[in-house]
Design an enzyme around this catalytic site. Structure first.
Site, short mmCIF file in Angstrom:
data_model
loop_
_atom_site.label_atom_id
_atom_site.label_comp_id
_atom_site.label_asym_id
_atom_site.label_seq_id
_atom_site.Cartn_x
_atom_site.Cartn_y
_atom_site.Cartn_z
N TYR A 177 23.52 -3.75 33.47
CA TYR A 177 23.52 -4.25 32.20
C TYR A 177 22.24 -4.54 31.67
CZ TYR A 177 24.58 -8.10 28.75
OH TYR A 177 24.68 -9.11 27.57
N ASP A 235 14.08 -3.48 35.11
CA ASP A 235 14.61 -4.64 34.41
C ASP A 235 15.08 -5.76 35.37
OD1 ASP A 235 16.33 -6.72 33.34
OD2 ASP A 235 17.78 -5.47 32.21
N LYS A 270 15.65 -15.06 32.78
CA LYS A 270 16.30 -16.08 33.46
C LYS A 270 15.38 -17.11 34.32
CE LYS A 270 20.67 -13.36 33.56
NZ LYS A 270 21.64 -13.93 32.88
C1 LIG Z 1 19.55 -7.51 34.42
C2 LIG Z 1 19.82 -7.88 32.78
N1 LIG Z 1 19.22 -7.45 31.70
C3 LIG Z 1 19.36 -7.96 30.64
C4 LIG Z 1 20.10 -9.08 30.51
C5 LIG Z 1 20.25 -9.66 29.17
O1 LIG Z 1 19.51 -11.23 29.13
P1 LIG Z 1 19.82 -12.02 27.81
O2 LIG Z 1 21.06 -12.43 28.39
O3 LIG Z 1 18.88 -13.37 28.27
O4 LIG Z 1 19.77 -11.71 26.69
C6 LIG Z 1 21.05 -9.63 31.44
C7 LIG Z 1 21.65 -10.92 31.32
O5 LIG Z 1 22.45 -11.19 32.31
C8 LIG Z 1 20.74 -8.94 32.75
O6 LIG Z 1 21.64 -9.14 33.79
#
Ligand SMILES: Cc1ncc(COP(=O)(O)O)c(C=O)c1O
Length: 473
Positions: free
Chosen positions: A151, A254, A282
């Site tokens: 994700y 990511d 986060k």
């Molecule tokens: C690995 C990863 N990338 C991107 C995101 C998206 O981040 P945001 O919720 O701050 O837009 C998340 C959200 O949980 C994530 O787990």
């Protein structure tokens, strides 16, 4: 503070009433998908350290931590004070570059091996979109490879094949053609993506053989934390590094979950593989909204010279940067102490949870690293696996219903983790010995309760969750 004076008795009466009120104006009662589970609409009152309270006064040890940011727990005093101080000093939006830019930039580039230059963003979704655009601009190619079960935020460009309905026959054979994660995403965005299986080297090599000239980047969570937690097999991240280099593509990590969590320098520090571009969010803000993306000088030159557009009214705002400065200063100066808690409790909880479930007779796999992990409960007909290596294996193995029963039994004992069977547990730097002891005691009882429940209520084969807005065939 608490709106309820009395201690909770496990009932959710006030939560139910407030949820109904919230849902009258907030669509679905939540402003982010999958925040709630139907029938479990807890309403939040307040948090403190490693605990939070719902509005019925029920107290929980928290292993969800606001979906990950609260690495120093709820209401972290030092970070909150630093934010107040900065707002009093600067206001909230700086308009021009200011010294917090320099200070947080210096901290991140010092801590993270793969980042020479960076830009701030407001969310992980934005940071990942920016990283992909940068990779496409740098290579002059269009396709990004993502992993099934990963994700990278909810943008049209990336919310594909996150949790595809592989139990439906027409979706079941693996294909590199992505599947949209929501209604309303135009098919054309999918044409710029290819889907691989995490940990599958051969499959990725085939994709590169076939589409190598057109692949701009592999975008991957270095530890796949959006299908429970799936660890890279030994050598897999090194393989990603080599194959992207060999084909002139970029490697994007990511690190929205793993960054400033597996180590101050994220998964790339802990696992020793340095990508070309990284994204963070986060834990970087310790509960305040901030994200960042960055990479090598060479790649980031395109941002530095504004050949690639990246923007945002609120990027690098005072609240975000003051919080990040406080978080990163803590991590830099108290590294040993913080990671001995994160790793130590992470390890003990993983071992203890696995032991509690297995000794009650529940087949399960507990997978994780440092302060992040997940429990997969085996379906009765699940294959005996040593570990889960990708989304398909997770799906074949994991019982939604056993997870749900265990979740409810833990909730009743004051332990909260995300109710969705493919989310994950986080531990913070402020969890305590007492939390660990109480969690493991609760787990032993909860596991026995789940086993006992099977006598009265055999597994019914709980419905698989459909993707949002996509009606099952
Ligand atoms: C690995 C990863 N990338 C991107 C995101 C998206 O981040 P945001 O919720 O701050 O837009 C998340 C959200 O949980 C994530 O787990």
């Amino acid at each position: 503070m608490s709106t309820s004076d009395d201690e909770g008795d496990g009932a959710f009466t006030r939560s139910q009433a407030l949820f109904e009120r919230v849902a009258r104006t907030i669509a679905g009662g939540e402003s982010s998908y999958a925040r709630l589970k139907k029938g479990l609409e807890l309403c939040f009152d307040h948090g403190e350290g490693s605990h939070f309270w719902d509005i019925d006064g029920n107290e929980y040890i928290d292993y969800s931590l606001g979906y990950g940011p609260l690495i120093f727990g709820h209401r972290p005093k030092k970070i909150i004070e630093a934010v107040f101080e900065a707002v009093n000093r600067y206001g909230t939006v700086a308009t021009f570059p200011y010294d917090l830019d320099a200070e947080v930039g210096e901290l991140i580039t010092e801590l993270v091996p793969g980042v020479d230059l960076l830009r701030f963003a407001n969310s992980g979704t934005e940071a990942t979109m920016a990283a992909a655009r940068l990779a496409r601009a740098y290579t002059g190619r269009s396709k990004i490879v993502q992993m099934e079960g990963g994700y990278h935020g909810w943008a049209d460009t990336h919310f594909w094949s996150s949790h595809p309905d592989v139990w439906r026959p027409e979706v079941s054979p693996y294909s590199p053609v992505p599947r949209p994660g929501s209604r309303g995403i135009p098919a054309c965005y999918g044409e710029a993506l290819l889907i691989a299986q995490y940990n599958d080297r051969e499959g990725l090599a085939q994709l590169f053989e076939r589409y190598g000239d057109d692949i701009a980047a592999v975008l991957v969570e270095p530890v796949q934390c959006n299908t429970g937690v799936i660890l890279p097999e030994p050598g897999y991240l090194e393989f990603l590094r080599e194959i992207t280099r060999a084909y002139g593509a970029l490697l994007i990590f990511d690190e929205v979950i793993t960054g400033f969590r597996l180590a101050p320098g994220g998964a790339q520090e802990r696992l020793g593989v340095v990508p070309d571009i990284s994204t963070f969010a986060k834990a970087l803000g310790g509960g305040f909204p901030i994200a960042a993306f960055g990479g090598s000088f060479e790649v980031m030159q395109l941002e530095a010279t504004n050949q690639v557009m990246h923007g945002g009214t609120y990027t690098a705002n005072v609240v975000a940067l003051a919080a990040a400065r406080a978080v990163l200063t803590e991590m830099k100066t108290r590294r040993q102490e913080i990671w001995s808690v994160l790793d130590g409790y992470g390890e003990r909880l993983r071992e203890g949870l696995a032991e509690a479930c297995r000794s009650a007779g529940l087949r399960c796999l507990v997978q994780g690293i440092g302060p992040v992990w997940h429990i997969f409960f085996a379906k009765p007909d699940a294959p005996d696996l040593e570990r889960i290596r990708n989304y398909r294996e997770a799906h074949a193995y994991a019982s939604i219903e056993l997870f749900d029963r265990f979740h409810r039994a833990m909730l009743a004992r004051g332990v909260y983790f995300h109710p969705y069977h493919f989310e994950r547990w986080f531990v913070s730097a402020v969890h305590t010995e007492d939390d660990v002891r109480r969690t493991l005691e609760a787990a032993a009882e909860a596991a026995q309760e789940v086993v006992a429940s099977l006598q009265e209520r055999p597994l019914a084969g709980m419905a698989e969750p459909a993707m949002p807005g996509i009606a099952p065939a």
